[in-house]
Design an enzyme around this catalytic site. Structure first.
Site, short mmCIF file in Angstrom:
data_model
loop_
_atom_site.label_atom_id
_atom_site.label_comp_id
_atom_site.label_asym_id
_atom_site.label_seq_id
_atom_site.Cartn_x
_atom_site.Cartn_y
_atom_site.Cartn_z
N GLU A 147 0.81 -1.22 0.00
CA GLU A 147 0.00 0.00 0.00
C GLU A 147 0.85 1.27 0.00
OE1 GLU A 147 -2.76 -1.12 -0.51
OE2 GLU A 147 -3.15 -2.88 0.70
N TRP A 184 -0.71 5.05 -0.26
CA TRP A 184 -1.42 5.48 -1.47
C TRP A 184 -2.92 5.24 -1.31
CZ3 TRP A 184 -0.36 2.14 -6.47
CH2 TRP A 184 -0.73 0.83 -6.26
N ARG A 230 6.17 7.79 -7.15
CA ARG A 230 5.21 7.48 -8.21
C ARG A 230 4.67 8.78 -8.79
NH1 ARG A 230 -0.44 6.72 -7.20
NH2 ARG A 230 -1.51 5.68 -8.92
N ASP A 242 -1.40 -1.16 -10.54
CA ASP A 242 -1.66 -2.56 -10.23
C ASP A 242 -1.65 -3.36 -11.51
OD1 ASP A 242 -1.89 -2.26 -7.52
OD2 ASP A 242 -4.08 -2.34 -7.46
N GLY A 249 -12.01 3.83 -19.06
CA GLY A 249 -13.43 4.18 -19.06
C GLY A 249 -13.96 4.65 -20.40
N ASP A 261 -5.22 -6.56 3.15
CA ASP A 261 -6.39 -6.66 2.27
C ASP A 261 -7.70 -6.61 3.03
OD1 ASP A 261 -5.15 -7.53 -0.53
OD2 ASP A 261 -4.07 -8.54 1.07
#
Length: 535
Positions: free
Chosen positions: A203, A396, A252, A344, A268, A454
Site C-alpha cells: 500500500e 497510497w 510514483r 496494479d 473508461g 487486504d
C-alpha cells in the site's frame, strides 16, 4: 501489434534518449486458496491469472524474444507467488480455463440468430480461452516461478519482492514487520534464485524510520506515493535517498498514473469492453462501455476492432505526454529526467480488457519516441539519487494517510491485529526452541495471514466486506485456538490442529518461527505514536 507514429526505433532520437521512464506493475492478491470460490475466493485468483498475469507476461516474453531488455519492474507479492506455484491452485486454474472455453461455446449457441457482433464476442472469447490453455499448458504448468525467473535472468524485467502476506507495515511493531519482510525476501530467493533488491512496500505504507529496517534487510529501493510528497510536485528528480539511509525511494508520478488509472482515465472510454456488464448465463462480458449513464441492458455490443483503434490513440496520447514532460524538464534543467508510472498489474486485462495491448504498444512506442525504458534497479545502478527526502507517515490509500487500515470502520480489525501480534511475540519469547517447531510455524503463518492489509482495505472500501471480515476473524481465531493449546501444554492436540490448518493455510514452507524470536528486541514492539496515527 499497435503501430504508432514515432518511426524507426534505431533512429538518432532513439539512440540519444531525451529521458527515461520506469513502468512499475504491482501484482497482488491475498491468500485465496481453499477459502471459497465464488464470487470472491479462488474465482478472483483465476480471473486475474487468466486476464492479467498470462497476457502481461506474454507481452514481456515476446519483447524479450526480440532482444528488448529492462521492460518492467514487476512486483509480485510473496503471497501471490505462492499461489501461482501451488499445486492445488495450478489444478484448479487449469480446470477453470477449460470451463471458460465451455462457457464461450455455450454463449455462441445462445447468441445464434442474434446480433452478429454478439456471436463475434463469443468467438473471440473462445479464441482467448484456447490461447490461455495453450500458454498455461506449454509454459506455466510448473507454476509462475520458472516464467519469472527466466525473464529476470534474461534482463527483460526486474522482479520486486515484499513482506510475506502484504501487511500494512506502519501498523506493525518492528519485530513482526522485519520478520514478515525477511520471510517475503527469502521466498523470493527460493522461487527466483536471487533475493530481490527492490520491493513494493504494501500500500506504499511508510512511517519515518522504516528505511533503517529496509536497509538492514538488504532492500535497496522501493516506490513511495508521489501525491503524499507535495515538496516533489513538479520536481524532475523523483529518485531520492530515503531519510538518512542508503535506500532509494522512487516517487510514483501522479499525473502519469492518473492519465491511465482514474475515473477519467483510458479504461473508461466508451469503446472499451465494459467490466461491470455480464451475460449472467455464460459469465461473459459482451458489452462495450458505451456511456457512463447507459443502463447495462442498453449498452452496445463490444467491437474488438473499434477498441483496438482506440488503444492506438491512447498509446500515442500516453507516449506524447511522457515525451513532452521529459522535454520540458530537460530544457529547464539541462539534463535528462526520469519518470515513474506505477499501477496494479490487475488493471491490465482484468479490469481493463485492452490493457495488455496498450502496455505492449507503449513499450514499443516509447523507444521510438526517444524515451528510454528502464527498470528501477537499472536506475539505482546507473544514476546518482537526488537529495534525501523525509516523507511524512503516508500511503497510497484514501487521503494518502493510514485511515483505510486504522480508521473508524476498521478500528476493531486494527485492535485484533495488535492483539495477535502481541501474543505472537510473547509466545515466541516464552517458547523458544533450538529446533524448528511445526506448531509455532503454523501459529506464525496464521498470524501473518490475519494481519494482511487486504481485509481492512476491503472493509473500508465496502468491497466484499463480509468475506474480508470472515477471513480476518477466521485467521485470528485459528491463531488464538492454536495459541491456547500451546499455552496449556497440550502438545498432541496442538500438533493435530497445526497439521489440519497447514492443509489449507500452507504458504511459505520455509517459514521458521524462530526467526521472530531472534529479531532485534532493542525497539519496543508497539510505539503508541505509530499505532494511533490516522493521518
Amino acid at each position: 501489434m499497435i503501430f504508432c507514429r514515432y518511426g524507426d526505433p534505431m533512429s538518432t532520437t532513439a539512440r540519444q534518449p531525451i529521458g527515461s521512464v520506469c513502468l512499475v506493475l504491482h501484482s497482488h492478491l491475498p491468500w485465496l486458496a481453499h477459502h471459497g470460490r465464488w464470487p470472491v475466493g479462488e474465482e478472483w485468483l483465476h480471473q486475474a491469472w487468466a486476464a492479467s498475469y498470462l497476457p502481461v507476461l506474454d507481452v514481456v516474453t515476446r519483447l524479450a524474444e526480440e532482444g528488448r531488455r529492462g521492460l518492467l519492474s514487476l512486483g509480485v507479492t510473496p503471497v501471490l507467488a505462492a499461489q501461482l506455484d501451488d499445486p492445488h491452485c495450478l489444478r484448479e486454474f487449469h480446470s477453470w480455463l477449460g470451463n471458460w472455453q465451455l462457457r464461450a461455446q455455450y454463449a455462441a449457441g445462445r447468441w445464434r440468430g442474434h446480433d452478429p457482433a454478439l456471436r463475434e464476442v463469443a468467438a473471440a472469447e473462445y479464441r482467448r480461452s484456447a490461447w490461455a490453455l495453450d500458454r498455461f499448458e506449454s509454459r506455466w504448468r510448473h507454476g509462475a516461478s520458472p516464467v519469472l525467473a527466466g525473464l529476470r535472468s534474461a534482463g527483460a524485467l526486474e522482479v520486486l519482492g515484499g513482506p510475506a502476506t502484504h501487511p500494512f507495515q506502519p501498523l506493525l511493531g518492528r519485530r513482526l514487520r522485519r520478520h514478515a519482510l525477511r520471510v517475503g525476501l527469502a521466498d523470493g530467493r527460493h522461487r527466483l534464485g536471487g533475493t530481490p533488491g527492490g520491493i513494493w512496500a504494501p500500500e506504499c505504507g511508510y512511517a519515518p524510520g522504516m528505511e533503517h529496517d529496509y536497509a538492514a534487510e538488504g532492500v535497496t529501493h522501493l516506490v513511495v506515493e508521489g501525491a503524499a510528497l507535495p515538496d516533489l510536485a513538479g520536481d524532475d528528480i523523483p529518485v531520492r535517498l530515503l531519510g538518512d539511509s542508503e535506500v532509494v525511494a522512487f516517487a510514483r508520478d501522479t499525473e502519469l498514473s492518473l492519465r491511465v488509472w482514474s475515473d477519467d482515465g483510458y479504461p473508461g472510454h466508451a469503446d472499451y469492453r465494459d467490466f461491470h456488464t455480464f451475460d449472467h448465463p455464460s459469465g461473459l462480458k459482451p458489452a462495450r462501455v458505451t456511456g457512463r449513464d447507459v443502463a447495462p441492458e442498453d449498452k452496445l455490443p463490444y467491437d474488438p476492432a473499434r477498441a483496438l483503434h482506440r488503444v492506438g490513440e491512447h498509446v500515442d496520447d500516453f507516449v506524447t505526454s511522457v515525451r513532452d514532460r521529459l522535454l520540458r524538464q530537460a530544457e529547464a534543467t539541462g539534463r535528462p529526467a526520469t519518470l515513474v508510472a506505477a499501477f496494479d498489474t490487475e488493471l491490465f486485462g482484468h479490469w481493463w480488457h485492452e490493457g495488455p495491448q496498450w502496455l505492449e504498444g507503449v513499450l514499443r512506442a516509447l523507444p521510438e519516441a526517444g524515451v528510454r525504458v528502464r527498470t528501477l534497479g537499472e536506475v539505482v545502478a546507473e544514476d546518482e539519487p537526488g537529495p534525501a527526502i523525509q516523507p511524512p507517515p503516508c500511503s497510497w490509500g484514501v487521503g494518502r494517510d493510514w485511515r483505510v487500515w486504522n480508521g473508524d470502520r476498521v478500528a476493531d480489525l486494527a485492535a485484533a491485529n495488535r492483539e495477535v501480534e502481541r501474543r505472537l511475540v510473547d509466545l515466541s519469547d516464552r517458547h523458544r526452541t533450538p529446533y524448528r517447531d511445526p506448531v509455532l510455524d503454523q501459529l506464525d503463518r496464521e498470524a501473518l495471514l490475519a494481519v494482511s492489509s487486504d481485509w481492512a482495505f476491503m472493509v473500508t472500501g465496502d468491497s466484499a466486506a463480509d468475506y474480508a471480515l470472515h477471513r480476518a476473524h477466521e485467521h485470528a481465531g485459528h491463531f488464538h485456538r492454536l495459541a491456547d493449546l500451546v499455552e496449556r501444554g497440550d502438545r498432541a492436540e496442538a500438533t493435530r490442529l497445526a497439521e489440519r490448518l497447514r492443509g489449507h493455510d500452507g504458504p511459505f514452507g520455509h517459514l521458521d518461527a524462530r526467526d521472530l524470536g531472534a529479531a532485534d528486541r532493542s525497539v519496543r514492539s508497539f510505539p503508541p505514536s505509530v499505532v494511533g496515527l490516522t493521518g
